[in-house]
Design a protein around this motif. Structure first.
Motif, PDB file in Angstrom:
ATOM      1  N   ARG A  91       0.823  -1.210   0.000  1.00  0.00           N
ATOM      2  CA  ARG A  91       0.000   0.000   0.000  1.00  0.00           C
ATOM      3  C   ARG A  91       0.864   1.270   0.000  1.00  0.00           C
ATOM      4  NH1 ARG A  91      -4.557  -0.765   4.008  1.00  0.00           N
ATOM      5  NH2 ARG A  91      -5.366  -2.060   2.341  1.00  0.00           N
ATOM      6  N   ASP A 107      -7.999   3.217  -1.299  1.00  0.00           N
ATOM      7  CA  ASP A 107      -7.572   1.822  -1.094  1.00  0.00           C
ATOM      8  C   ASP A 107      -8.753   0.938  -0.702  1.00  0.00           C
ATOM      9  OD1 ASP A 107      -4.989   2.095  -1.781  1.00  0.00           O
ATOM     10  OD2 ASP A 107      -4.207   2.263   0.283  1.00  0.00           O
ATOM     11  N   SER A 110     -11.132   0.467  -3.555  1.00  0.00           N
ATOM     12  CA  SER A 110     -10.536  -0.434  -4.546  1.00  0.00           C
ATOM     13  C   SER A 110     -10.683  -1.898  -4.099  1.00  0.00           C
ATOM     14  CB  SER A 110      -9.062  -0.073  -4.742  1.00  0.00           C
ATOM     15  OG  SER A 110      -8.448  -1.006  -5.577  1.00  0.00           O
ATOM     16  N   ARG A 114     -12.794  -4.945  -5.823  1.00  0.00           N
ATOM     17  CA  ARG A 114     -12.178  -6.220  -6.245  1.00  0.00           C
ATOM     18  C   ARG A 114     -12.971  -7.412  -5.689  1.00  0.00           C
ATOM     19  NH1 ARG A 114      -7.036  -5.285  -8.411  1.00  0.00           N
ATOM     20  NH2 ARG A 114      -6.272  -3.214  -7.865  1.00  0.00           N
ATOM     21  N   LEU A 130     -13.919   0.470 -10.913  1.00  0.00           N
ATOM     22  CA  LEU A 130     -12.545   0.113 -10.531  1.00  0.00           C
ATOM     23  C   LEU A 130     -11.537   0.939 -11.340  1.00  0.00           C
ATOM     24  CD1 LEU A 130     -10.816  -1.757  -8.777  1.00  0.00           C
ATOM     25  CD2 LEU A 130     -10.830  -3.409 -10.647  1.00  0.00           C
ATOM     26  N   TYR A 131     -11.840   1.085 -12.633  1.00  0.00           N
ATOM     27  CA  TYR A 131     -10.952   1.872 -13.500  1.00  0.00           C
ATOM     28  C   TYR A 131     -10.874   3.301 -12.993  1.00  0.00           C
ATOM     29  CZ  TYR A 131      -9.408   4.473 -17.598  1.00  0.00           C
ATOM     30  OH  TYR A 131      -8.754   5.345 -18.436  1.00  0.00           O
ATOM     31  N   THR A 133     -11.470   4.391  -9.951  1.00  0.00           N
ATOM     32  CA  THR A 133     -10.769   4.431  -8.656  1.00  0.00           C
ATOM     33  C   THR A 133      -9.258   4.393  -8.851  1.00  0.00           C
ATOM     34  OG1 THR A 133     -12.630   3.218  -7.733  1.00  0.00           O
ATOM     35  CG2 THR A 133     -10.674   3.352  -6.371  1.00  0.00           C
ATOM     36  N   GLN A 134      -8.822   3.481  -9.744  1.00  0.00           N
ATOM     37  CA  GLN A 134      -7.381   3.373 -10.005  1.00  0.00           C
ATOM     38  C   GLN A 134      -6.841   4.681 -10.606  1.00  0.00           C
ATOM     39  OE1 GLN A 134      -7.444  -0.134 -12.419  1.00  0.00           O
ATOM     40  NE2 GLN A 134      -6.989  -1.490 -10.661  1.00  0.00           N
ATOM     41  N   LYS A 135      -7.683   5.325 -11.480  1.00  0.00           N
ATOM     42  CA  LYS A 135      -7.282   6.600 -12.094  1.00  0.00           C
ATOM     43  C   LYS A 135      -7.099   7.674 -11.018  1.00  0.00           C
ATOM     44  CE  LYS A 135      -8.580   9.474 -16.006  1.00  0.00           C
ATOM     45  NZ  LYS A 135      -9.665   9.786 -16.921  1.00  0.00           N
ATOM     46  N   GLN A 137      -6.394   7.112  -7.892  1.00  0.00           N
ATOM     47  CA  GLN A 137      -5.196   6.775  -7.102  1.00  0.00           C
ATOM     48  C   GLN A 137      -3.933   7.298  -7.810  1.00  0.00           C
ATOM     49  OE1 GLN A 137      -6.010   2.550  -6.714  1.00  0.00           O
ATOM     50  NE2 GLN A 137      -6.004   2.756  -4.461  1.00  0.00           N
ATOM     51  N   SER A 138      -3.897   7.134  -9.127  1.00  0.00           N
ATOM     52  CA  SER A 138      -2.689   7.593  -9.857  1.00  0.00           C
ATOM     53  C   SER A 138      -2.626   9.124  -9.866  1.00  0.00           C
ATOM     54  CB  SER A 138      -2.648   7.009 -11.277  1.00  0.00           C
ATOM     55  OG  SER A 138      -3.615   7.632 -12.084  1.00  0.00           O
TER      56      SER A 138
END
Lengths: 148, 171
Positions: A91, A107, A110, A114, A130-131, A133-135, A137-138
């Motif tokens: 993490r 986190d 995400s 999952r 999910l996409y 959320t990941q975006k 995070q980045s």
């Protein structure tokens, strides 16, 4: 009247009495019925034996089901614990406390997504979330990098 | 004894001969215990003979067959009494029963005495019939009816008091 006289009178009542009707036909019929009943038990016993076997089989079936369910749950718990540990180890934790709160939220989101996708892996809505959320995070990583 | 042996081997005709030989004695005892009620005595006698047939293989000849059958029939009649529950006579206060002295039984006719016995509460009647008519001892009555010897004596005393009251009122 003394005891002796009383007993003399009452003992005189002790005499055989003939029934008003012949009871033999009723006794004979009752014995026939009892005999017929005694003949029955064989199939009844078989029936009872089948019932006992069915009860035993259902017990075994239930025990097997309960056992496999327990094993499945244990495996799943272990897998979840392993995944959580892995996730926790990898993490990302920003130094900025404002970003750290957002990172924890993302986190958690995400991880929940999952888990939900394990149930419905082809769900377009979950994939989209999910996409996104990941975006986010980045983006958060970029923000920290720019700030740092 | 041959009929007993044959009947215990399943010979229904031999059992019928035993029935003919013993039914009056059996019926007499059951009839008295059933309160001189013919219908009930008939049912109980039939039941007693059916049970006798079923238990005949267990008869070892320790006593006479007639005695064994008589005890079995009495037991059937007592079970019927027991199944009818508590006896109101046990609740009665002895002081409530008036004493008519020594005369009433002298005046009582046999039928009147039987009728009076028949009207006694079942448990009291059972004790009185077994002790005063059939000649049983209190120990035997207590064992059969599931009561203490003292209770059997008390029941007998009360039953006699009730009889004295009924017969005294009629005389």
């Amino acid at each position: 009247m003394n005891e002796f006289e009383w007993l003399r009178q009452t003992r005189a009542l002790r005499e055989p009495v003939t029934p008003r009707r012949d009871l033999w036909s009723g006794i004979d019929a009752a014995l026939d019925a009892a005999h017929a009943e005694a003949e029955k038990p064989a199939p009844q016993r078989n029936h009872r034996r089948v019932q006992n076997w069915l009860i035993a089989a259902s017990f075994v079936g239930l025990s097997l089901f309960a056992g496999s369910l327990a094993v499945h749950l244990r495996d799943r718990t272990l897998a979840n614990a392993t995944a959580a540990a892995t996730l926790d180890a990898g993490r990302w934790r920003p130094n900025d406390p404002r970003l750290a709160g957002a990172a924890v939220e993302l986190d958690a989101a995400s991880m929940e997504l999952r888990q939900a996708m394990e149930q419905a892996p082809r769900s377009p809505a979950l994939q989209r979330l999910l996409y996104r959320t990941q975006k986010q995070q980045s983006q958060l990583r970029q923000m920290e990098h720019q700030a740092g | 004894m041959d009929d007993v042996r044959a009947a215990s081997a399943g010979d229904r005709q031999a059992f019928q001969r035993l029935y003919r030989a013993h039914v009056d004695r059996v019926y007499g005892a059951v009839y008295r215990l059933a309160g001189y009620d013919h219908a009930r005595a008939e049912d109980l006698t039939q039941e007693a003979f059916v049970r006798a047939w079923q238990k005949l293989s267990g008869f070892r000849g320790d006593s006479a067959f007639g005695t064994w059958l008589y005890r079995l029939a009495v037991n059937v009649a007592l079970m019927d009494i027991r199944s009818r529950g508590a006896d109101p006579v046990t609740m009665m206060d002895e002081d409530d029963i008036p004493d008519h002295g020594d005369t009433p039984f002298c005046a009582a006719e046999r039928e009147e005495l039987e009728r009076a016995i028949g009207n006694l509460p079942p448990r009291a009647r059972a004790v009185l019939v077994l002790h005063d008519v059939e000649g049983w001892r209190h120990e035997e009555i207590g064992a059969e009816l599931g009561m203490a010897v003292g209770s059997s004596k008390a029941q007998l005393h009360r039953a006699r008091g009730l009889l004295r009251k009924v017969l005294g009122e009629r005389s």
